[in-house]
Scaffold this motif. Sequence first.
Motif, mmCIF file in Angstrom:
data_model
loop_
_atom_site.group_PDB
_atom_site.id
_atom_site.type_symbol
_atom_site.label_atom_id
_atom_site.label_comp_id
_atom_site.label_asym_id
_atom_site.label_seq_id
_atom_site.Cartn_x
_atom_site.Cartn_y
_atom_site.Cartn_z
ATOM 1 N N ALA A 51 0.830 -1.211 0.000
ATOM 2 C CA ALA A 51 0.000 0.000 0.000
ATOM 3 C C ALA A 51 0.868 1.266 0.000
ATOM 4 N N GLU A 52 2.032 1.194 0.671
ATOM 5 C CA GLU A 52 2.936 2.354 0.769
ATOM 6 C C GLU A 52 3.500 2.742 -0.599
ATOM 7 N N VAL A 53 3.706 1.735 -1.450
ATOM 8 C CA VAL A 53 4.340 2.018 -2.747
ATOM 9 C C VAL A 53 3.405 1.763 -3.921
ATOM 10 N N TYR A 54 2.130 1.483 -3.608
ATOM 11 C CA TYR A 54 1.181 1.075 -4.648
ATOM 12 C C TYR A 54 1.101 2.098 -5.780
ATOM 13 N N ASP A 55 1.018 3.384 -5.426
ATOM 14 C CA ASP A 55 0.844 4.396 -6.480
ATOM 15 C C ASP A 55 2.067 4.461 -7.397
ATOM 16 N N ALA A 56 3.244 4.221 -6.834
ATOM 17 C CA ALA A 56 4.448 4.220 -7.678
ATOM 18 C C ALA A 56 4.466 2.993 -8.578
ATOM 19 N N VAL A 57 4.058 1.857 -8.033
ATOM 20 C CA VAL A 57 4.036 0.618 -8.803
ATOM 21 C C VAL A 57 3.009 0.732 -9.948
ATOM 22 N N MET A 58 1.960 1.528 -9.719
ATOM 23 C CA MET A 58 0.887 1.692 -10.711
ATOM 24 C C MET A 58 1.040 2.987 -11.517
ATOM 25 N N ASP A 59 2.229 3.534 -11.506
ATOM 26 C CA ASP A 59 2.509 4.811 -12.167
ATOM 27 C C ASP A 59 2.127 4.803 -13.659
ATOM 28 N N HIS A 60 2.205 3.613 -14.275
ATOM 29 C CA HIS A 60 1.929 3.487 -15.723
ATOM 30 C C HIS A 60 0.433 3.505 -16.033
ATOM 31 N N VAL A 61 -0.423 3.430 -15.012
ATOM 32 C CA VAL A 61 -1.865 3.289 -15.261
ATOM 33 C C VAL A 61 -2.489 4.651 -15.523
ATOM 34 N N ASP A 62 -3.255 4.728 -16.620
ATOM 35 C CA ASP A 62 -3.904 5.989 -16.999
ATOM 36 C C ASP A 62 -5.290 6.060 -16.336
ATOM 37 N N TYR A 63 -5.313 6.508 -15.075
ATOM 38 C CA TYR A 63 -6.574 6.536 -14.329
ATOM 39 C C TYR A 63 -7.554 7.563 -14.904
ATOM 40 N N ASP A 64 -7.035 8.600 -15.566
ATOM 41 C CA ASP A 64 -7.951 9.567 -16.204
ATOM 42 C C ASP A 64 -8.775 8.853 -17.273
ATOM 43 N N ARG A 65 -8.110 7.992 -18.027
ATOM 44 C CA ARG A 65 -8.800 7.235 -19.084
ATOM 45 C C ARG A 65 -9.841 6.284 -18.475
ATOM 46 N N TRP A 66 -9.456 5.610 -17.385
ATOM 47 C CA TRP A 66 -10.396 4.711 -16.706
ATOM 48 C C TRP A 66 -11.638 5.505 -16.292
ATOM 49 N N ALA A 67 -11.401 6.671 -15.663
ATOM 50 C CA ALA A 67 -12.526 7.455 -15.134
ATOM 51 C C ALA A 67 -13.431 7.923 -16.270
ATOM 52 N N ARG A 68 -12.824 8.412 -17.368
ATOM 53 C CA ARG A 68 -13.628 8.895 -18.501
ATOM 54 C C ARG A 68 -14.478 7.755 -19.080
ATOM 55 N N TYR A 69 -13.850 6.596 -19.227
ATOM 56 C CA TYR A 69 -14.562 5.449 -19.805
ATOM 57 C C TYR A 69 -15.733 5.031 -18.911
ATOM 58 N N LEU A 70 -15.465 4.937 -17.607
ATOM 59 C CA LEU A 70 -16.528 4.498 -16.683
ATOM 60 C C LEU A 70 -17.648 5.520 -16.626
#
Length: 247
Positions: free
Chosen positions: A4-23
């Motif tokens: 959990a401490e490093v999750y956001d860094a590990v997921m740095d490649h994920v385009d969450y803006d795209r996920w949010a727009r699609y959903l």
Amino acid sequence: MVLAEVYDAVMDHVDYDRWARYLHTCLETHGESVTSILELGGGTGSLAVRLQPMGGYRYVMTDGAPAMVRQARQKVDAAGLPIRCDVAGFTTVSLQGLGRKDGFDAIVLVYDGLNYLRQIDEVRLCLERVRRCLRPGGVAVVDHATPANSEDHDREFFDRGTVEGTSYVRCSRYDAGTGLHRTTFDIVHAGTHYKEEHVQRPYAPAAIEDAIEQSGLHVSAAYDGFTFDPAHERSHRVHWLLERRKQ
Ligand SMILES: C[S@@+](CC[C@H](N)C(=O)[O-])C[C@H]1O[C@@H](n2cnc3c(N)ncnc32)[C@H](O)[C@@H]1O
């Protein structure tokens, strides 16, 4: 769960803006007057802080791991958004447990959450919980990665990184024999070495369709990952648009 401490860094490649727009588009297209959302397996809240402002939703973000929910609360507080963060499991979540009487207008469970359930019976249980947490006429967006995704990509993946003094080495492997993906994280945090293993099962669309049918939910659409084209047997990711029918 040190991840959990490093999750956001590990997921740095994920385009969450795209996920949010699609959903958001999925909910606007398939939902009826969606004002409240329950997110399951929301991790550190990266989707929640993007999706909630798009519709000014009353938003409850949950995850089964208390450490992830702690990270999500920090992110939500920093953004000053009205998102409630709670601990809840995929197969145990209930309106009562969330302190609610009325069902949600929409539920989202995306980005491999379902793949963490290693038995199809657990997937069915989870979908039954989704149905019970929706109001009649409510919609859910549920997605999962498929065996075709694992087969068409490298069977082994390896990377490493460091975030604010915490370092990780990630190694991911797909075993076609067992049908399981194993990802190990070696994490050095505050001078201590931790090892975490995450095991996921990719599911074929037909297996998930059976589980949906048994859960009492109805399929409005099954989309090929991030598109509005029909899913097919070689889809890498399927986004299911599900409905709890009005009686
Ligand atoms: C791959 S992560 C995705 C997190 C988040 N949706 C995102 O996009 O960043 C899967 C999440 O599911 C959660 N999870 C796994 N098994 C769970 C379960 N049985 N009940 C609730 N959450 C679970 C994990 O803690 C993790 O945060």
